[in-house]
Design a protein around this motif. Structure first.
Motif, mmCIF file in Angstrom:
data_model
loop_
_atom_site.group_PDB
_atom_site.id
_atom_site.type_symbol
_atom_site.label_atom_id
_atom_site.label_comp_id
_atom_site.label_asym_id
_atom_site.label_seq_id
_atom_site.Cartn_x
_atom_site.Cartn_y
_atom_site.Cartn_z
ATOM 1 N N ALA A 23 0.831 -1.207 0.000
ATOM 2 C CA ALA A 23 0.000 0.000 0.000
ATOM 3 C C ALA A 23 0.866 1.258 0.000
ATOM 4 N N GLY A 24 0.523 2.178 -0.888
ATOM 5 C CA GLY A 24 1.185 3.473 -0.926
ATOM 6 C C GLY A 24 2.567 3.494 -1.521
ATOM 7 N N ALA A 25 3.004 2.388 -2.146
ATOM 8 C CA ALA A 25 4.346 2.324 -2.723
ATOM 9 C C ALA A 25 4.248 1.975 -4.207
ATOM 10 N N PRO A 26 5.179 2.434 -5.031
ATOM 11 C CA PRO A 26 5.133 2.129 -6.458
ATOM 12 C C PRO A 26 5.896 0.863 -6.828
ATOM 13 N N SER A 27 5.537 0.296 -7.957
ATOM 14 C CA SER A 27 6.314 -0.755 -8.615
ATOM 15 C C SER A 27 6.821 -0.152 -9.915
ATOM 16 N N VAL A 28 8.136 -0.070 -10.095
ATOM 17 C CA VAL A 28 8.730 0.627 -11.243
ATOM 18 C C VAL A 28 9.470 -0.371 -12.117
ATOM 19 N N TRP A 29 9.295 -0.251 -13.428
ATOM 20 C CA TRP A 29 9.877 -1.181 -14.405
ATOM 21 C C TRP A 29 10.666 -0.405 -15.441
ATOM 22 N N LEU A 30 11.871 -0.897 -15.715
ATOM 23 C CA LEU A 30 12.774 -0.296 -16.702
ATOM 24 C C LEU A 30 12.752 -1.123 -17.979
ATOM 25 N N VAL A 31 12.600 -0.456 -19.117
ATOM 26 C CA VAL A 31 12.589 -1.121 -20.419
ATOM 27 C C VAL A 31 13.751 -0.592 -21.248
ATOM 28 N N ASP A 32 14.633 -1.478 -21.685
ATOM 29 C CA ASP A 32 15.678 -1.132 -22.650
ATOM 30 C C ASP A 32 15.018 -1.201 -24.024
ATOM 31 N N THR A 33 14.599 -0.059 -24.546
ATOM 32 C CA THR A 33 13.772 -0.054 -25.756
ATOM 33 C C THR A 33 14.539 -0.494 -26.995
ATOM 34 N N GLU A 34 15.845 -0.341 -26.995
ATOM 35 C CA GLU A 34 16.631 -0.807 -28.138
ATOM 36 C C GLU A 34 16.771 -2.327 -28.112
#
Length: 244
Positions: A23-34
């Motif tokens: 609760a109240g925290a984010p889940s962040v995802w990194l995408v290497d688009t190349e």
């Protein structure tokens, strides 16, 4: 510094875990688009909607098309896994703008998931939470850009930049810009909310506007990123986020 999850693709799509968060925290995802460009080009016609595909076609440069496509394919795949639906069945809408009540506020979807997306050539970031959230990633700018735009920031931030050695200003500017844009996107106003409204700081540790927690995100060299989550005065639960 928040350590994001790294988004990976197989030849026929995503097979990893669904985004999850306390609760109240984010889940962040990194995408290497190349790195995922070839796979998402083949997936896009089956996943993106008509408006997204049309937007891709309007972009002049292949690198920009690949970046946009990767970000939106990843968004639909992750939301689809979270909601238990096919990625092409994910319904994306816009909330009303809190400033003018126009149909261009925060992006939204059914199922009680708040999300935010940002991309620049080479990198995309996606953030998910159970409360309003904003994320931003940018390339570290050239010194001339800092000179041109620094005066639009909060007066305290402009003064902080001016006090730094010239060679340190681009990285500091990138920090404050991404923090501020993440917050404004989470709030739903975007840059129309004004760059001088809140002081989020240019230094190593961001300052959160009242009711928000702003955290820098670890991204590849040459970029800066931040995530902002509405906390209504609550700190992120200790031991339950991925900050390092």
């Amino acid at each position: 510094m928040y350590q994001p999850h790294v988004f990976t693709l197989t030849a026929d799509g995503y097979r990893g875990p669904a985004p999850s968060w306390p609760a109240g925290a984010p889940s962040v995802w990194l995408v290497d688009t190349e790195q995922v460009a070839g796979t998402v080009r083949s997936l896009a016609p089956r996943i993106l909607d008509v408006s997204e595909l049309a937007r891709v076609e309007k972009l002049a440069f292949r690198a920009d098309r690949d970046c946009y496509t990767a970000a939106h394919v990843a968004l639909r795949l992750l939301l689809g896994v979270r909601q238990g639906v096919a990625p092409d069945a994910v319904r994306l809408t816009r909330e009303r703008c809190p400033s003018c009540d126009g149909p261009h506020g925060r992006p939204a979807t059914g199922g009680g998931v708040h999300f935010s997306l940002s991309h620049t050539r080479g990198v995309a970031l996606l953030a998910f939470a159970d409360v309003p959230v904003g994320v931003d990633v940018e390339r570290v700018p050239e010194p001339r850009v800092v000179t041109e735009i620094a005066g639009q920031l909060h007066p305290a931030e402009a003064a902080e930049l001016a006090a730094l050695p010239q060679e340190e200003r681009p990285a500091a500017f990138a920090r404050v810009w991404t923090r501020k844009e993440a917050y404004l996107k989470g709030e739903g106003t975007g840059l129309a909310g004004g760059l001088n409204r809140e002081h989020v700081g240019t230094g190593p540790r961001p300052l959160g506007p009242p009711g928000w927690t702003v955290t820098d995100v670890a991204v590849p060299a040459g970029y800066a990123a931040a995530v902002a989550v509405e906390t209504a005065g609550r700190a992120l639960a200790e031991g339950h986020d991925r900050r390092k």
